[in-house]
Design a protein around this motif. Structure first.
Motif, PDB file in Angstrom:
ATOM      1  N   THR A  34     -45.099  27.354 -11.353  1.00 43.89           N
ATOM      2  CA  THR A  34     -45.152  28.729 -10.842  1.00 43.89           C
ATOM      3  C   THR A  34     -45.656  28.737  -9.401  1.00 43.89           C
ATOM      4  OG1 THR A  34     -47.456  29.127 -11.485  1.00 43.89           O
ATOM      5  CG2 THR A  34     -45.769  29.541 -13.166  1.00 43.89           C
ATOM      6  N   PRO A  35     -45.253  29.747  -8.605  1.00 42.70           N
ATOM      7  CA  PRO A  35     -45.697  29.809  -7.203  1.00 42.70           C
ATOM      8  C   PRO A  35     -47.215  30.015  -7.078  1.00 42.70           C
ATOM      9  CG  PRO A  35     -44.342  31.723  -7.770  1.00 42.70           C
ATOM     10  CD  PRO A  35     -44.280  30.797  -8.937  1.00 42.70           C
ATOM     11  N   ASP A  36     -47.839  30.559  -8.125  1.00 38.30           N
ATOM     12  CA  ASP A  36     -49.299  30.794  -8.102  1.00 38.30           C
ATOM     13  C   ASP A  36     -50.092  29.541  -7.743  1.00 38.30           C
ATOM     14  OD1 ASP A  36     -48.809  33.283  -8.874  1.00 38.30           O
ATOM     15  OD2 ASP A  36     -49.944  33.211 -10.768  1.00 38.30           O
ATOM     16  N   MET A  37     -49.556  28.389  -8.099  1.00 36.61           N
ATOM     17  CA  MET A  37     -50.295  27.154  -7.884  1.00 36.61           C
ATOM     18  C   MET A  37     -49.994  26.533  -6.531  1.00 36.61           C
ATOM     19  SD  MET A  37     -52.276  26.755 -10.395  1.00 36.61           S
ATOM     20  CE  MET A  37     -52.760  25.099 -10.815  1.00 36.61           C
ATOM     21  N   HIS A  38     -49.128  27.163  -5.737  1.00 31.39           N
ATOM     22  CA  HIS A  38     -48.780  26.589  -4.437  1.00 31.39           C
ATOM     23  C   HIS A  38     -48.891  27.612  -3.307  1.00 31.39           C
ATOM     24  CE1 HIS A  38     -47.278  23.241  -6.835  1.00 31.39           C
ATOM     25  NE2 HIS A  38     -46.730  24.157  -7.602  1.00 31.39           N
ATOM     26  N   PRO A  39     -49.988  28.358  -3.249  1.00 34.80           N
ATOM     27  CA  PRO A  39     -50.117  29.381  -2.212  1.00 34.80           C
ATOM     28  C   PRO A  39     -50.528  28.760  -0.884  1.00 34.80           C
ATOM     29  CG  PRO A  39     -52.090  29.330  -3.544  1.00 34.80           C
ATOM     30  CD  PRO A  39     -51.185  28.251  -4.078  1.00 34.80           C
ATOM     31  N   LYS A  40     -50.259  29.472   0.209  1.00 40.06           N
ATOM     32  CA  LYS A  40     -50.673  28.981   1.534  1.00 40.06           C
ATOM     33  C   LYS A  40     -51.050  30.168   2.408  1.00 40.06           C
ATOM     34  CE  LYS A  40     -47.899  26.957   4.819  1.00 40.06           C
ATOM     35  NZ  LYS A  40     -48.480  27.409   6.089  1.00 40.06           N
ATOM     36  N   MET A  41     -52.232  30.090   3.027  1.00 40.38           N
ATOM     37  CA  MET A  41     -52.676  31.139   3.945  1.00 40.38           C
ATOM     38  C   MET A  41     -51.785  31.117   5.179  1.00 40.38           C
ATOM     39  SD  MET A  41     -55.499  32.385   2.589  1.00 40.38           S
ATOM     40  CE  MET A  41     -56.533  33.115   3.834  1.00 40.38           C
ATOM     41  N   GLU A  42     -51.553  32.293   5.753  1.00 42.61           N
ATOM     42  CA  GLU A  42     -50.729  32.381   6.942  1.00 42.61           C
ATOM     43  C   GLU A  42     -51.310  31.540   8.087  1.00 42.61           C
ATOM     44  OE1 GLU A  42     -49.370  36.217   9.103  1.00 42.61           O
ATOM     45  OE2 GLU A  42     -49.209  36.532   6.937  1.00 42.61           O
ATOM     46  N   ALA A  43     -52.628  31.592   8.225  1.00 46.04           N
ATOM     47  CA  ALA A  43     -53.271  30.932   9.373  1.00 46.04           C
ATOM     48  C   ALA A  43     -53.523  29.436   9.144  1.00 46.04           C
ATOM     49  CB  ALA A  43     -54.589  31.625   9.690  1.00 46.04           C
TER      50      ALA A  43
ATOM     51  N   GLY B 191     -54.126  20.906  -3.287  1.00 45.62           N
ATOM     52  CA  GLY B 191     -54.908  22.140  -3.405  1.00 45.62           C
ATOM     53  C   GLY B 191     -55.304  22.510  -4.820  1.00 45.62           C
ATOM     54  N   VAL B 192     -55.092  23.788  -5.185  1.00 43.92           N
ATOM     55  CA  VAL B 192     -55.486  24.257  -6.520  1.00 43.92           C
ATOM     56  C   VAL B 192     -54.786  23.461  -7.623  1.00 43.92           C
ATOM     57  CG1 VAL B 192     -56.312  26.611  -6.197  1.00 43.92           C
ATOM     58  CG2 VAL B 192     -53.875  26.197  -6.179  1.00 43.92           C
ATOM     59  N   ASN B 193     -53.550  23.075  -7.352  1.00 43.42           N
ATOM     60  CA  ASN B 193     -52.806  22.305  -8.342  1.00 43.42           C
ATOM     61  C   ASN B 193     -53.457  20.937  -8.559  1.00 43.42           C
ATOM     62  OD1 ASN B 193     -50.635  22.055 -10.121  1.00 43.42           O
ATOM     63  ND2 ASN B 193     -49.429  20.933  -8.603  1.00 43.42           N
ATOM     64  N   LEU B 260     -58.822  28.777  -8.711  1.00 39.98           N
ATOM     65  CA  LEU B 260     -57.801  28.516  -9.731  1.00 39.98           C
ATOM     66  C   LEU B 260     -57.474  29.834 -10.452  1.00 39.98           C
ATOM     67  CD1 LEU B 260     -56.342  26.057 -11.223  1.00 39.98           C
ATOM     68  CD2 LEU B 260     -58.053  26.407 -12.997  1.00 39.98           C
ATOM     69  N   PRO B 261     -56.165  30.096 -10.744  1.00 41.28           N
ATOM     70  CA  PRO B 261     -55.822  31.354 -11.428  1.00 41.28           C
ATOM     71  C   PRO B 261     -56.744  31.611 -12.625  1.00 41.28           C
ATOM     72  CG  PRO B 261     -53.816  30.183 -10.840  1.00 41.28           C
ATOM     73  CD  PRO B 261     -54.965  29.288 -10.436  1.00 41.28           C
ATOM     74  N   ASP B 262     -57.164  32.873 -12.726  1.00 44.07           N
ATOM     75  CA  ASP B 262     -58.162  33.263 -13.716  1.00 44.07           C
ATOM     76  C   ASP B 262     -57.746  32.981 -15.153  1.00 44.07           C
ATOM     77  OD1 ASP B 262     -60.607  34.173 -12.820  1.00 44.07           O
ATOM     78  OD2 ASP B 262     -60.377  36.066 -13.908  1.00 44.07           O
ATOM     79  N   TRP B 263     -56.449  33.167 -15.451  1.00 46.30           N
ATOM     80  CA  TRP B 263     -56.038  33.020 -16.852  1.00 46.30           C
ATOM     81  C   TRP B 263     -56.233  31.592 -17.339  1.00 46.30           C
ATOM     82  CZ3 TRP B 263     -52.101  29.778 -18.485  1.00 46.30           C
ATOM     83  CH2 TRP B 263     -51.171  29.339 -17.533  1.00 46.30           C
ATOM     84  N   ILE B 264     -56.069  30.622 -16.430  1.00 48.91           N
ATOM     85  CA  ILE B 264     -56.256  29.224 -16.858  1.00 48.91           C
ATOM     86  C   ILE B 264     -57.737  28.993 -17.168  1.00 48.91           C
ATOM     87  CG2 ILE B 264     -55.865  26.797 -16.268  1.00 48.91           C
ATOM     88  CD1 ILE B 264     -53.745  27.647 -14.301  1.00 48.91           C
ATOM     89  N   GLN B 265     -58.606  29.573 -16.332  1.00 44.18           N
ATOM     90  CA  GLN B 265     -60.052  29.438 -16.575  1.00 44.18           C
ATOM     91  C   GLN B 265     -60.434  30.060 -17.915  1.00 44.18           C
ATOM     92  OE1 GLN B 265     -62.530  30.841 -13.324  1.00 44.18           O
ATOM     93  NE2 GLN B 265     -60.958  30.398 -11.813  1.00 44.18           N
ATOM     94  N   THR B 266     -59.930  31.279 -18.157  1.00 43.11           N
ATOM     95  CA  THR B 266     -60.308  31.996 -19.374  1.00 43.11           C
ATOM     96  C   THR B 266     -59.808  31.276 -20.627  1.00 43.11           C
ATOM     97  OG1 THR B 266     -60.230  34.050 -18.129  1.00 43.11           O
ATOM     98  CG2 THR B 266     -60.207  34.247 -20.526  1.00 43.11           C
ATOM     99  N   LEU B 267     -58.556  30.829 -20.565  1.00 47.24           N
ATOM    100  CA  LEU B 267     -57.992  30.106 -21.701  1.00 47.24           C
ATOM    101  C   LEU B 267     -58.831  28.852 -21.988  1.00 47.24           C
ATOM    102  CD1 LEU B 267     -55.546  30.520 -23.486  1.00 47.24           C
ATOM    103  CD2 LEU B 267     -54.208  29.093 -21.944  1.00 47.24           C
TER     104      LEU B 267
END
Lengths: 310, 465
Positions: A34-43, B191-193, B260-267
């Motif tokens: 999912t894109p949620d795991m690959h975000p990037k700040m503009e700056a 990163g988060v991944n 990290l997305p909240d739902w993964i933490q909560t689960l």
């Protein structure tokens, strides 16, 4: 039938693997798609060759064993370190360096907090600045020149943009230079301080120091100065890493500033490029908002004024 | 087939190697515990805290832990399949490769080759070595089980099989990286991944190195040393499957309040709480097994180790889930509470169970009795006191740190600078060093006892010669 599995090792191994894969897929594999795991700040920019070399040294020395790089969205944590960490700040971090233990302070907002010279001195001998600090001394980094072939292959592996001439300019840079460069970029894709236009002078009504000339406040200010300011501005404000506070040159420009400008600088800190009363800051100073109360900051201003004979 | 045709040389080799790397890891542990309160004990560049801490954790997890798992699993395997290892030569080669790999691993960490992934610090060439070792282990485990002489697979074998498959999956995925020269690589994930993959691994490394193989030992040696059968077979079935199912969901409880997305933490938090049930399934099974005859705690010195070991496992698996809760995490995360928690598991549950298993094995394969039960009892009390003092001190430090970091004055500003909160830890950290010394002395008693038992066995064989 079900009992058969305890007599069939291959079936048993397959069933066990299936069991461990369910949670793995839901919490680790699926999010990755999912894109949620690959975000990037503009700056956010990729690391430069010098910064990446510094990050490699950070990893090599195991700095992440004692320092975290993530500010939690908790009130006192934001007061202490600054804006809480955002997912999009870490797109170029391979691996992430959030850490799991704060033997030393969090470093997620260290970039731009202090001037370079502060870091050079601190890495060389932390105990000279914090007498009882338990941080190891890293003076040896000053003696080691960067290995440019490694720098280049590391940039390639990360697919970060670079030119060979950029790498060549690092010929005489030390590992210490690289580490300081990395320190100064950490967390800087999130804007910390407001930047005002150069020409803009303060238009708000001038605030006077409520403790101006107050003996008790000056005495309190003296103590607070020793604990918080002296390390950079020297004894009696005569200047050291930071500029003198006893003369009348501020931000490299002759001429005093008003009380509330002092207050603002102490409260918000400064970073290069920031503008205060039309003067451009060339260096960094940490913000003391959160660590010092309003009364305490005004007391320090009163003490500084007393050093200037005002 | 006679009992004495089993390949015990390799088992003994792994036991002694494990003990050797254990001493190295523990001594470095003491060293870094001093560095925590006295920076002068850092010797740059090779022996600073940042480099030594990973030698400590890797030395004990891979050296002591995995070495013991290899050796003791092979012992259990041969007994429960009623046959020697299918590939004894392979096992012997594995022993040599293991020692070379651990030595090179330590060296590489001193040199600063570090992936910065907790418990997966080793760089890619060593990762390949670890994978080869694991394949060797898997080949012997599955080969021997498939060619077994006893149809039913006992509980311990389930846990060994789960360990083999889970560690393989975890280790390979988290160590996927982009090499940049032979001594450096970058995580395939960013990163988060990267954080999510690492803690999926990191937490389950605890699950499948410090839990399942140790439970395999517990389920085998507790009934063996007490002569009492496991209380409930059904309970062990339920506990096994639910444990290995639930464990893999929980990694993100290490990342509470991070981006990290909240739902993964909560689960992760929810499954962490659930994990209390299967963990306590084994605790209860242990208690009720000995519950038939509690006098064993006095009459059989090994029972003490196993019952106190499983007790610390029980405490650990209640404390861990508590820490996962957001309200607790926000106070104790990043503080010394967490190393306090880890050390109750490793110094309490893991080393007690592992050393007791070695106490059982070594006299058996040396064909003699233990050199001294009295020394074993001294060892027991020293490691118990050392571990309790260590963990409790660290919990107090952790609460203090968390509280000081949060403390605000009446005007709302922070009460303490970070430096002030740091130096207040020193008295506790000094006490922790003392606790570590007590524990280490206990472990030295253990090693002396093991070595003297082997010597006694050799002398006996020679005299019968």
């Amino acid at each position: 039938m079900a009992g058969d599995i305890y007599r069939k090792p291959i079936l048993f191994a397959i069933a066990s693997t299936g069991m461990i894969l369910v949670g793995t897929i839901v919490t680790m594999v699926y999010p990755m798609l999912t894109p949620d795991m690959h975000p990037k700040m503009e700056a956010l920019k990729p690391f430069t060759a010098l910064q990446l070399a510094g990050r490699d040294i950070y990893q090599r020395e195991g700095c992440n064993n004692c320092h975290t790089q993530t500010v939690r969205p908790l009130k006192t944590e934001v007061m202490r370190y600054g804006e809480y960490s955002k997912a999009g700040e870490f797109a170029y971090d391979r691996p992430f360096l959030w850490g799991s233990k704060r033997t030393g302070p969090d470093l997620a907002r260290i970039g731009g907090k202090y001037p370079d010279v502060w870091h050079y001195r601190h890495f060389e001998n932390p105990q000279a600045m914090f007498e009882k600090s338990n941080m190891p001394q890293y003076a040896f980094l000053k003696e080691v020149k960067l290995d440019l072939t490694k720098v280049e292959s590391h940039m390639k592996a990360n697919d970060f943009p670079f030119t060979t001439s950029e790498i060549a300019t690092l010929k005489d840079r030390t590992e210490m230079d690289a580490l300081v460069a990395y320190m100064q970029v950490i967390g800087t894709s999130v804007r910390k301080k407001e930047v005002r236009a150069v020409a803009e002078a303060s238009t708000r009504s001038r605030e006077k120091n409520p403790f101006a000339g107050d003996k008790k406040a000056i005495e309190l200010g003296r103590k607070l100065y020793a604990d918080n300011c002296q390390m950079c501005h020297g004894e009696n404000g005569k200047g050291d890493m930071g500029p003198s506070l006893a003369d009348d040159v501020f931000f490299g420009v002759k001429g005093d500033l008003a009380d509330d400008d002092y207050y603002e600088v102490i409260n918000n800190g400064i970073e290069p490029g920031m503008v205060e009363e039309g003067r451009i800051a060339k260096s960094s100073m940490p913000s003391f908002k959160g660590t010092l109360s309003r009364e305490q900051i005004w007391s320090i201003v009163a003490y500084i004024r007393s050093l200037q004979g005002k | 087939m006679s009992d004495y045709d089993y390949d015990h040389e390799t088992v003994r080799g792994f036991v002694l190697s494990s003990v050797f790397w254990g001493v190295v890891g523990i001594v470095i542990g003491l060293w870094i515990s001093v560095q925590m309160w006295s920076a002068g004990w850092n010797i740059a560049p090779y022996f600073t805290f940042g480099r030594l801490r990973v030698v400590h954790t890797n030395g004990l997890a891979f050296g002591l832990g995995v070495g013991a798992i290899f050796g003791i699993s092979y012992y259990i395997l041969m007994r429960l399949t009623k046959r020697p290892l299918l590939f004894p030569v392979l096992a012997r080669v594995q022993l040599y490769v293991f020692n070379i790999a651990i030595a090179l691993a330590a060296l590489s960490l001193f040199l600063g080759m570090n992936q910065s992934l907790e418990y997966a610090e080793l760089e890619w060439p060593l990762d390949i070595g670890v994978v080869i070792l694991w394949v060797m282990f898997a080949v012997n485990v599955f080969g021997t089980i498939i060619k077994r002489k006893e149809e039913q697979m006992y509980i311990s074998l389930w846990y060994v099989i789960a360990t083999v498959v889970a560690v393989a999956v975890l280790y390979i995925v988290n160590n996927l990286s982009i090499p940049a020269g032979w001594d450096k690589s970058y995580h395939l994930f960013a990163g988060v991944n990267s954080a999510n993959v690492e803690w999926w691994y990191g937490h389950n490394a605890v699950g499948f190195v410090f839990t399942t193989p140790i439970l395999a030992m517990f389920y085998y040696f507790l009934p063996k040393s007490t002569g009492l059968p496991i209380y409930s077979h059904r309970l062990s079935i339920i506990a096994f499957w639910s444990l290995i199912f639930a464990y893999l969901w929980t990694g993100a409880h290490h990342l509470v309040y991070t981006p990290l997305p909240d739902w993964i933490q909560t689960l992760a938090i929810v499954f962490t709480i659930f994990l209390i049930a299967p963990s306590w399934g084994s605790v209860i099974n242990g208690y009720y097994t000995v519950g038939n005859d509690w006098s064993k705690m006095q009459t059989n010195y090994l029972t003490k180790f196993f019952i106190w070991g499983i007790t610390f496992y029980g405490l650990q698996t209640v404390q861990g889930p508590t820490q996962g809760l957001r309200v607790v995490s926000q106070l104790i995360h990043y503080t010394d509470w967490v190393p306090g928690h880890v050390h109750m598991g490793t110094m309490g549950w893991v080393t007690m169970t592992v050393t007791a298993s070695m106490y059982y094995i070594i006299p058996k394969i040396s064909k003699t009795d233990l050199y001294s039960v009295k020394i074993a009892n001294t060892h027991f009390w020293l490691v118990l006191i050392g571990q309790l003092m260590f963990s409790i001190t660290m919990w107090i430090t952790g609460i203090q740190q968390g509280a000081l970091w949060k403390a605000v004055s009446s005007d709302g500003s922070l009460k303490y600078t970070f430096y002030e909160t740091l130096i207040r830890n020193y008295p506790y950290w000094q006490m922790r060093t003392i606790a570590g010394v007590i524990f280490t002395i206990g472990m030295l008693f253990f090693i002396y006892n093991i070595l003297m038992t082997i010597r006694k066995g050799k002398a006996l064989t020679a005299s019968q010669g």
